[in-house]
Write a protein that holds these residues in place. Structure first.
Motif, mmCIF file in Angstrom:
data_model
loop_
_atom_site.group_PDB
_atom_site.id
_atom_site.type_symbol
_atom_site.label_atom_id
_atom_site.label_comp_id
_atom_site.label_asym_id
_atom_site.label_seq_id
_atom_site.Cartn_x
_atom_site.Cartn_y
_atom_site.Cartn_z
ATOM 1 N N THR A 1 8.438 0.900 11.114
ATOM 2 C CA THR A 1 7.971 0.133 12.257
ATOM 3 C C THR A 1 7.545 -1.257 11.802
ATOM 4 O OG1 THR A 1 7.128 2.170 13.264
ATOM 5 C CG2 THR A 1 6.372 0.097 14.205
ATOM 6 N N PHE A 2 7.910 -2.270 12.579
ATOM 7 C CA PHE A 2 7.535 -3.647 12.283
ATOM 8 C C PHE A 2 6.431 -4.078 13.247
ATOM 9 C CE2 PHE A 2 11.930 -3.049 11.048
ATOM 10 C CZ PHE A 2 11.964 -3.585 9.769
ATOM 11 N N ASP B 1 3.625 1.051 2.738
ATOM 12 C CA ASP B 1 3.483 -0.012 3.722
ATOM 13 C C ASP B 1 3.427 -1.353 3.001
ATOM 14 O OD1 ASP B 1 3.240 1.924 5.774
ATOM 15 O OD2 ASP B 1 1.094 2.098 5.392
ATOM 16 N N ALA B 2 3.822 -2.400 3.678
ATOM 17 C CA ALA B 2 3.802 -3.736 3.085
ATOM 18 C C ALA B 2 3.476 -4.763 4.159
ATOM 19 C CB ALA B 2 5.143 -4.058 2.428
ATOM 20 N N GLY C 1 0.820 -1.208 0.000
ATOM 21 C CA GLY C 1 0.000 0.000 0.000
ATOM 22 C C GLY C 1 0.847 1.248 0.000
ATOM 23 N N ALA C 2 0.234 2.358 -0.384
ATOM 24 C CA ALA C 2 0.933 3.649 -0.400
ATOM 25 C C ALA C 2 -0.072 4.764 -0.145
ATOM 26 C CB ALA C 2 1.643 3.878 -1.731
ATOM 27 N N ASN D 1 5.598 2.306 6.959
ATOM 28 C CA ASN D 1 6.575 3.298 6.505
ATOM 29 C C ASN D 1 7.861 2.595 6.071
ATOM 30 O OD1 ASN D 1 7.780 5.703 5.867
ATOM 31 N ND2 ASN D 1 7.825 6.501 7.955
ATOM 32 N N LEU D 2 7.709 1.776 5.070
ATOM 33 C CA LEU D 2 8.769 0.882 4.607
ATOM 34 C C LEU D 2 10.080 1.606 4.325
ATOM 35 C CD1 LEU D 2 9.576 -1.983 3.608
ATOM 36 C CD2 LEU D 2 8.659 -1.328 1.364
ATOM 37 N N PHE D 3 10.021 2.782 3.714
ATOM 38 C CA PHE D 3 11.239 3.497 3.325
ATOM 39 C C PHE D 3 11.645 4.578 4.330
ATOM 40 C CE2 PHE D 3 9.347 2.047 -0.753
ATOM 41 C CZ PHE D 3 10.327 1.119 -1.066
#
Length: 692
Positions: free
Chosen positions: A683-684, A636-637, A601-602, A658-660
């Motif tokens: 964040t994981f 996000d992933a 997602g974005a 916030n993958l990047f």
């Protein structure tokens, strides 16, 4: 009449096709398909909420590009839709308005409906932004228990239980219960190194019973206990950059907000023959908040000396919000013309009272020097002072709406509402609100509509002792809205494409400006009224199943929002806070096989202003005109895996938010207190649930 011999079949679990809903009951107060609803509506289903491991309404609403987040301080959430602020009257649970001055629980919701534009015909006192309707989880005939646990890399944990089923063997009595315990560790911290924390309990119970063959009755109760440290947000300099460390909260570590929210009610449905129903509903929402605030003031910040001031106080707020309604819905024909009629009335009661102690000890130092020890919590207690004068009003309206089907291609929607608000003796405001629409169906899977509606928002008197115009009676705020839209179902009804052009104008709006003076620890304001605000733009969205293995929910919005008239001329041509010109959001799912699924997602938000007027403070060097929050893209992933174990189903999930590791500014406006939220880094999060 309901046939008791008809077998009830209940289907639970997240079907991969549940990305798309065909109905949004809150939009029309009746079971009318979205294709026949002449209004832009987004329904965010439970499966997406679960996939994103969302814990707040803010995280859910990022799936709709027309909604942007506002301030998050004071342990609450605020939102804008199409550039307008969603008022406190703009939040509903199953069509009941409630006082959403906190972080509403989402674990009790099976879907979230975003109803955009004016909806005053059906609900009365609402803003032109629209409504957020939280559709509650209902009792089920099938007995089940689902246990869940999730955690993130900050150390946050959340435990959940969701259970339901029939109480008797016949299934005439049913229940649904939800319990949540959450310990939230935020990434931001106070000057002494302590993290901002949140501790939340939630309990929900819904009981439902069939009354023979002629009706159904339900009662429900939920309670939220929510205690959190305050984080009023970051301060920005003249270039829109964060002052100081992004991680540091300017509040004191002893600043805390405790919310206790009780919500209960009952609904009755009576079947009046085969084609008519009567629905009666009652809901009482009681919201008590203890606010022990340090109230840091950006207006006192001195970058040379590294000092700023605080104004602590202990305050108790008691809000009570009661809603009642009765609706008659039915279908009938006049010759070849079919009618879907709604006739109803609703009533709202509001009560508010405040107690406040800001009598600081004489030796308490209100000046904070960055890098020096922080002062201890002062001896303040709201229970030592007499409560203030209560504020009360009642609001009621009657409405009628008719969806007229002329033939297979043409439909008309006509309706009207009479509204009245009574705040105090001899202070009454009323209005008549029309609504109309034309719907054209080029085929059975598509519709094109043109609609017009109005909104009426009573204002009453300014009730703020720190406002220059305290006690002055304000006239009602009025809004007019046009919308031209289209909806199209593809892939055998599994994918919905929609778009809308909208134009909303608000007249006689009230606007509060800060004077820069601090009185008894509060910011002095001056409230004026008049002028015109116009928001127009375009929305596009796609939601559902694209192919056998690919599902998505995506939307975008272009917005042209500005003040086109203002009494003192200061806001002429200005853009309101948190009204981006462009915004977009997408969430997708690829089903690899029966067990494994991948998500991506974005979210995009364009440049937004953090102020919509000129702020001036003596001896302050961080303010100037046009404080801009830069555009950003957040990605996000996630991935999920499910497996069967005997009679149970286990679901495992891992997400990266916030993958990047993008840095950006969130919602909120700069003022003397500071209220702009700031992004969290990468964040994981992981979760596990078992259903049996």
């Amino acid at each position: 009449m309901v046939d008791a011999s008809v077998e009830t079949i209940t289907v639970r679990g997240n079907s991969f096709g549940d990305y798309k809903n065909d109905h949004a009951r809150g939009a029309m107060r009746a079971d009318i398909p979205l294709l026949n609803t002449p209004q832009s509506v987004t329904v965010i289903p439970e499966i997406i909420i679960d996939e994103q491991l969302a814990t707040t309404l803010r995280e859910v609403l990022t799936n709709d590009a027309s909604v942007t987040g506002g301030t998050t301080f004071w342990n609450r959430e605020t939102f804008n839709a199409r550039g307008f602020t969603i008022s406190n009257d703009g939040y509903m649970r199953d069509g009941h308005q409630f006082w959403a001055y906190y972080v509403p629980p989402i674990e009790t919701a099976e879907s979230i409906e975003v109803i955009k534009g004016t909806s005053s015909l059906l609900y009365g006192k609402t803003s032109p932004a629209g409504l957020i309707n939280m559709v509650s989880k209902k009792p089920t005939h099938e007995r089940f228990v689902e246990l869940g646990f999730d955690f993130d890399s900050n150390g946050s944990t959340r435990y959940q239980v969701d259970t339901g089923g029939r109480i008797d063997e016949e299934g005439n009595f049913r229940y649904r219960a939800v319990g949540v315990k959450q310990d939230k560790e935020f990434w931001r911290e106070y000057a002494n190194g302590e993290n901002v924390e949140r501790d939340r309990w939630l309990g929900y119970l819904n009981l439902e019973a069939d009354i023979g063959e002629w009706g159904m009755f339900s009662v429900y109760y939920d309670r939220t206990d929510d205690k959190a440290g305050n984080d009023s947000g970051v301060w920005l300099d003249a270039d829109g950059n964060v002052v100081g460390d992004r991680r540091t909260a300017w509040d004191m570590p002893w600043a805390v907000f405790e919310n206790v929210v009780d919500n209960y009610g009952a609904d009755l449905t009576v079947y009046l023959g085969a084609d008519w129903q009567m629905k009666v509903g009652y809901n009482h929402n009681e919201f008590n908040r203890h606010r022990f605030d340090s109230s840091p003031s950006v207006g006192s910040y001195n970058s040379t000396s590294g000092t700023y001031s605080i104004s602590p106080f202990s305050r108790f707020d008691d809000w009570q919000y009661t809603s009642q309604y009765v609706d008659f819905t039915g279908e009938f024909s006049t010759g070849s013309i079919e009618h879907n009629m709604l006739i109803g009335a609703n009533r709202l009661e509001y009560f508010y009272q405040q107690s406040r102690d800001n009598n600081l000890p004489e030796d308490f130092n209100t000046t904070i020097t960055i890098g020096q020890p922080l002062p201890a919590r002062p001896d303040l207690d709201y229970r030592r002072v007499e409560p203030g004068t209560p504020s009360e009003w009642e609001y009621y309206g009657i409405y009628i709406q008719d969806l007229i089907t002329l033939n297979e291609q043409w439909q008309l929607l006509v309706g009207g509402r009479f509204d009245k608000q009574k705040k105090v003796e001899n202070v009454n405001q009323d209005a008549f609100l029309p609504r109309g629409a034309v719907i054209f169906h080029p085929n059975s899977d598509a519709s094109i509509y043109l609609s017009y509606s109005e909104a009426f928002t009573p204002k009453g008197a300014i009730d703020n002792e720190y406002d220059v115009n305290d006690g002055h009676e304000l006239d009602p705020e009025l809004a007019q809205s046009w919308e031209l839209g289209a909806k199209w179902e593809l892939n055998e009804g599994r994918l919905l494409l929609s778009g809308a052009l909208f134009n909303t104008e608000v007249t006689n709006f009230s606007y509060s400006e800060e004077t820069g003076n601090i009185i008894d620890g509060e910011t002095e304001t001056i409230t004026t009224q008049g002028g015109k605000q116009r928001h127009r733009g375009i929305e596009l969205s796609a939601q559902g199943q694209v192919s056998q293995n690919f599902f998505l929910m995506g939307s975008m919005m272009y917005l042209d929002a500005e003040y086109i008239d203002h009494p003192n001329g200061e806001l002429m041509g200005f853009t309101p806070v948190d009204a981006p010109e462009w915004s977009a959001a997408i969430w997708s799912r690829y089903q690899v096989n029966d067990q494994l699924a991948l998500n991506l997602g974005a979210t995009y938000e364009g440049d937004r202003f953090a102020n919509d007027s000129n702020y001036t403070f003596d001896d302050v060097d961080i303010f100037s005109n046009d404080i801009v929050k830069d555009a950003y893209v957040r990605v996000d992933a996630g991935a999920s895996y499910r497996l069967k174990l005997a009679r149970s189903e286990v679901n495992l999930r891992a997400n990266v938010q916030n993958l990047f590791d993008t840095e950006y500014l969130g919602g909120g406006a700069m003022g003397s207190r500071g209220a702009v939220s700031v992004s969290e880094g990468r964040t994981f999060a992981m979760s596990a649930s078992v259903a049996f």
